[in-house]
Scaffold this motif. Structure first.
Motif, PDB file in Angstrom:
ATOM      1  N   GLY A  55       0.817  -1.214   0.000  1.00  0.00           N
ATOM      2  CA  GLY A  55       0.000   0.000   0.000  1.00  0.00           C
ATOM      3  C   GLY A  55       0.840   1.248   0.000  1.00  0.00           C
ATOM      4  N   GLY A  56       2.150   1.072   0.061  1.00  0.00           N
ATOM      5  CA  GLY A  56       3.057   2.214   0.034  1.00  0.00           C
ATOM      6  C   GLY A  56       3.637   2.402  -1.351  1.00  0.00           C
ATOM      7  N   LYS A  57       4.843   2.913  -1.415  1.00  0.00           N
ATOM      8  CA  LYS A  57       5.490   3.114  -2.697  1.00  0.00           C
ATOM      9  C   LYS A  57       6.161   1.832  -3.158  1.00  0.00           C
ATOM     10  N   GLN A  58       6.418   1.776  -4.471  1.00  0.00           N
ATOM     11  CA  GLN A  58       7.217   0.681  -4.985  1.00  0.00           C
ATOM     12  C   GLN A  58       8.547   0.651  -4.257  1.00  0.00           C
ATOM     13  N   ARG A  59       9.098  -0.544  -4.096  1.00  0.00           N
ATOM     14  CA  ARG A  59      10.376  -0.863  -3.452  1.00  0.00           C
ATOM     15  C   ARG A  59      10.259  -1.014  -1.944  1.00  0.00           C
ATOM     16  N   LYS A  60       9.144  -0.622  -1.339  1.00  0.00           N
ATOM     17  CA  LYS A  60       8.972  -0.820   0.099  1.00  0.00           C
ATOM     18  C   LYS A  60       8.700  -2.293   0.378  1.00  0.00           C
ATOM     19  N   SER A  61       9.563  -2.914   1.135  1.00  0.00           N
ATOM     20  CA  SER A  61       9.427  -4.340   1.409  1.00  0.00           C
ATOM     21  C   SER A  61       8.359  -4.596   2.472  1.00  0.00           C
ATOM     22  N   PRO A  62       7.546  -5.653   2.284  1.00  0.00           N
ATOM     23  CA  PRO A  62       6.566  -6.004   3.318  1.00  0.00           C
ATOM     24  C   PRO A  62       7.184  -6.820   4.446  1.00  0.00           C
ATOM     25  N   SER A  63       8.466  -7.141   4.326  1.00  0.00           N
ATOM     26  CA  SER A  63       9.207  -7.918   5.339  1.00  0.00           C
ATOM     27  C   SER A  63       8.789  -9.387   5.384  1.00  0.00           C
ATOM     28  N   TYR A  64       8.178  -9.871   4.337  1.00  0.00           N
ATOM     29  CA  TYR A  64       7.902 -11.303   4.173  1.00  0.00           C
ATOM     30  C   TYR A  64       7.804 -11.559   2.675  1.00  0.00           C
ATOM     31  N   ASP A  65       7.749 -12.815   2.285  1.00  0.00           N
ATOM     32  CA  ASP A  65       7.738 -13.197   0.875  1.00  0.00           C
ATOM     33  C   ASP A  65       6.345 -13.710   0.500  1.00  0.00           C
ATOM     34  N   PRO A  66       5.504 -12.866  -0.095  1.00  0.00           N
ATOM     35  CA  PRO A  66       4.128 -13.272  -0.420  1.00  0.00           C
ATOM     36  C   PRO A  66       4.053 -14.490  -1.333  1.00  0.00           C
ATOM     37  N   LEU A  67       4.913 -14.540  -2.343  1.00  0.00           N
ATOM     38  CA  LEU A  67       4.859 -15.664  -3.277  1.00  0.00           C
ATOM     39  C   LEU A  67       5.247 -16.970  -2.593  1.00  0.00           C
ATOM     40  N   LEU A  68       6.296 -16.939  -1.788  1.00  0.00           N
ATOM     41  CA  LEU A  68       6.742 -18.159  -1.111  1.00  0.00           C
ATOM     42  C   LEU A  68       5.653 -18.699  -0.201  1.00  0.00           C
TER      43      LEU A  68
END
Length: 250
Positions: free
Chosen positions: A74-87
């Motif tokens: 929900g922020g800007k591009q490149r901001k990490s969510p601190s987890y791997d959604p795809l994994l």
């Protein structure tokens, strides 16, 4: 004895514009959402998920080639969510005996009305502005440039090499739909690379054919068991667009 055929019963999980996924979930919230979603699909006899992981030249996984998607945080591009959604999606799908197809949109850079300035500084179109064209209210990577096609090949290879996905699913593999009274601005690329073609339309089709063929070869070279799906469409009398079944290219 002929082995029984397996029927594919799949559903799409769209992340662009947060169609199916909420903004700003932390790791625990995201995992709970994935589990609930997949449990419901499993109960309804689905056996595969087509999960959108590259909606706009970004990524819902840590990538060396694309910035984090704003649709996950929900922020800007490149901001990490601190987890791997795809994994997380892969692991939870496989726990339930479901296949996971990673859905990518190759050329789309922005949705309508978005500017290039809104993208991460590391986004390839910011570092290579000559690769991008504006058509209508959106920006796209130019399929007529060999360096663009090579970049797209690299993104698919990274995805296949890094993750235990069952398939790559390519959507919007074609040039953007025609806009009345507008011309897709690729005449300079045609002049440079299309000398063997009399018509620009034939050259454009060949650009798409080249990309599809090379993506297939790259996937099979990297992991032969990974399938390659694509979303073709049929036009009935130029009036109705009919969605076709997802098929593996052979």
């Amino acid at each position: 004895m002929t082995p029984p055929k397996n029927e594919m019963c799949a559903t799409w999980i769209a992340t662009v514009k947060n169609v199916d996924m909420k903004l700003g979930m932390n790791g625990a919230q995201y995992t709970a959402w994935v589990q609930k979603t997949l449990d419901k699909l499993k109960a309804n006899k689905f056996n595969a998920v087509i999960y959108q992981v590259k909606p706009t030249n970004d990524a819902l996984y840590p990538s060396k080639l694309a910035p984090w998607s704003s649709y996950i945080t929900g922020g800007k591009q490149r901001k990490s969510p601190s987890y791997d959604p795809l994994l997380i999606m892969i692991n939870e799908a496989h726990k339930r005996g479901m296949k996971l197809h990673a859905w990518v949109n190759p050329y789309r850079v922005t949705m309508p009305g978005k500017t290039l300035a809104s993208l991460a500084p590391s986004n390839v179109v910011r570092t290579n502005p000559g690769w991008v064209v504006k058509y209508g209210k959106q920006y796209y990577l130019n399929p007529g440039l060999p360096e663009v096609r090579n970049f797209l090949l690299a993104t698919v290879k990274e995805l296949v090499a890094k993750y235990d996905i069952d398939a790559v699913h390519m959507d919007d593999y074609f040039y953007p739909y025609k806009i009345k009274n507008e011309t897709f601005p690729d005449q300079a690329a045609f002049k440079k690379y299309g000398s063997t073609f009399k018509k620009i339309a034939d050259w454009r089709r060949d650009n798409v054919n080249q990309l599809v063929k090379k993506v297939y070869s790259s996937i099979k070279t990297t992991k032969p068991h990974v399938q390659f799906g694509i979303s073709p469409f049929g036009v009935w009398r130029n009036q109705w667009i009919l969605l076709a079944a997802v098929r593996e290219l052979v």
